[in-house]
Design an enzyme around this catalytic site. Structure first.
Site, short mmCIF file in Angstrom:
data_model
loop_
_atom_site.label_atom_id
_atom_site.label_comp_id
_atom_site.label_asym_id
_atom_site.label_seq_id
_atom_site.Cartn_x
_atom_site.Cartn_y
_atom_site.Cartn_z
N CYS A 16 1.83 1.40 10.84
CA CYS A 16 1.67 0.79 9.53
C CYS A 16 2.22 1.67 8.42
O CYS A 16 2.39 1.21 7.29
CB CYS A 16 0.21 0.47 9.27
N LYS A 19 5.27 0.26 6.81
CA LYS A 19 5.11 -0.92 5.96
C LYS A 19 5.78 -0.69 4.60
O LYS A 19 5.70 0.40 4.05
CB LYS A 19 3.60 -1.10 5.75
#
Lengths: 354, 354
Positions: A16, A19
């Protein structure tokens, strides 16, 4: 074969942390004129909630979400498990039960052994089995680096949707998993930690956030979100804004992975630590006794992090003890407070006490 | 700003040509043990159909598909339109109507101007508007090269699903769009053609494959598939196998984009031309009068290609004239024949006549 490849070494950024930053996303979406939305769409991306809700009838709605990322761990099977748990999480965060998934796969066909990719998909399939979710399709392309994820559709009773907009002052904040996967996986990538040393974080990232079945008959859950790339502060802020309230965290009550603070102190950081702090900006205030490292923990980007629930204070103890049967390190980590505006002050929406 | 970037120059392979080859995909999926499939899942990836069908009740099923790729054209807005039309296509190919979409976005945040990405999303939103489809969410990551696509969910009456398994010997084959986007976009990438010179192909790739509304009350459509990365031969073979039949194409009836044959003759090829030919292998036979270039057209990877329908011969003329109102170059391109096994021969499943 697959044992010779360290997947985290094949990419620049893992999980993540790769991201696109929240402020960047807001800036580029601000210029787009979106298509008219069907009235059946009850929740869409505009509220920064975890997943979309699309009503089919007054008893049934779809919960839809999509997530994919680069390898966050070295073991292909574990990467597949984590990617699947992470993608399923948004459905659970809305109170839904996942039903179908489609795979998103990109990898360097000529460079990466086929067995590695089979193991990634196998890991995802194991997690989907646990979640009673069918893999119904997908798409794969030849690309410079490995990326994997899922588009997930679940079902929910539209009268029982958990959103990030229902928090009420006085609610108790419950966080279901410890924090620290951002710094630990950054350390793993640098070779500072082995996967064995951070086994607790590995198990946590591959655990599905299934709470819906456990709590379906339990009243008192007012709001929920899952804590992923934007960190506890980033996702907490989104919830606070949508609920028009403030959140007060107690740092000493936050569950942290073993070595997470050590890893932050050692400077194992991702770009997201900085962009998450920028995103939250002046909306967070820290008790002066908290160290820079402790403050940084609030911005640590989580991969397949836990759910953050806000619950009725009278039911909080009972709900927490139920959750702990499945998530032993779940904790009450603070409370919902009135918004700064309601308090007639210019204070920050989020505050962190010792 | 965006005018200074030629998107096709930022990637190695464009559009559906970047798809992982069919034989590679089969090989890596062969090693995976899949989760048990819910009985509500009527069609999944195992039949190589275009999209999954998930029954909700006896009148309503979900049609689900997912597609994404690297830039196939230089204009960001056009790329967004084509990517959206391409992703929506699989829902139309099953006789469904798309309802919701989620964006799949990867791009080099530091290198590519934000305006370029906004235009890609804007293009997709325009196409989604035409398709009356809501954009309900998505996920974006920082990556080496630009990739964009959609996960799409539509609705279909389960009694009226078009699959690739219903073709019957005697059926007429209808192809709704011309062929040649693979070689033309390969030429575009090399600078051999300009986007203006291939305007017909650009318009075609950005046109949505909406036929469901036009043909919803029309009996006689036995099978359908959309023609994308595996080319007319690849997708035709999948349909022939699932329907346990053979297909006979008439080359002179195939609609081709202006310059498509010229482009193939000039050697503007993608890797998929070769892998598609390998995938089909001995399952195709060509009339000896057909030139190597003409044969190659059967393997040209299409991006946002047309639908291939098999229809009742008695209704074919009426159905074709209806389709031509929206797709003027739609043509009857051959017929369904019994399978080689049924004919008691070892002949190929696909044959191409002059």
């Amino acid at each position: 074969m697959s044992e010779t490849v360290r997947l985290t070494q094949t990419v620049q950024k893992g999980g993540c942390a790769a991201k696109v930053a929240a402020h960047e996303l807001r800036a580029l979406l601000a210029r787009v004129k979106f298509p008219p939305t069907d009235p059946a769409v009850r929740v869409d991306g505009s509220t920064f909630d975890d997943a979309a809700i699309v009503e089919i009838n007054d008893r049934l709605a779809l919960v839809q979400t999509l997530d994919f990322f680069t390898p966050i761990v070295d073991s292909p099977r574990l990467f597949g498990q984590i990617a699947a748990a992470n993608a399923l999480s948004d459905v659970y965060a809305m109170g839904g039960l996942p039903k179908t998934a489609m795979a998103i796969l990109a990898y360097p066909v000529a460079k990466l052994d086929r067995q590695v990719i089979s193991e990634v998909i196998q890991g995802a399939c194991e997690t989907l089995s646990q979640a009673k979710t069918s893999l119904v399709g997908g798409h794969s392309i030849d690309d410079e680096t490995l990326k994997f994820g899922l588009s997930v559709t679940g079902f929910v009773d539209p009268r029982r949707v958990w959103t990030n907009a229902g928090a009420q002052p006085g609610d108790v904040l419950i966080l279901t998993k410890p924090l620290g996967t951002g710094t630990l996986t950054a350390g793993l990538k640098k070779g500072a930690w082995s996967e064995n040393e951070m086994a607790e974080a590995m198990d946590s990232m591959s655990q599905i956030n299934a709470l819906t079945d456990l709590l379906s008959d339990t009243p008192g859950i007012h709001a929920a979100t899952d804590v992923t790339g934007f960190g506890l502060a980033g996702h907490g802020l989104q919830l606070a804004k949508e609920s028009q309230c403030g959140l007060e965290f107690s740092f000493s009550h936050l569950p942290l992975f073993c070595k997470a603070l050590t890893s932050l102190t050692a400077g194992h950081l991702t770009k997201a630590h900085r962009t998450n702090a920028e995103y939250v900006g002046e909306e967070i205030s820290f008790n002066e006794s908290l160290s820079p490292t402790q403050r940084l923990m609030m911005f640590d980007p989580q991969t397949s992090g836990g759910l953050l629930l806000t619950v009725d204070p009278d039911r909080a103890a009972a709900i927490l003890s139920r959750i702990q049967k499945r998530f032993p390190r779940a904790s009450a980590v603070g409370r919902v407070i009135p918004s700064p505006a309601a308090r007639g002050s210019a204070a920050a929406r989020l505050s962190v006490e010792p």
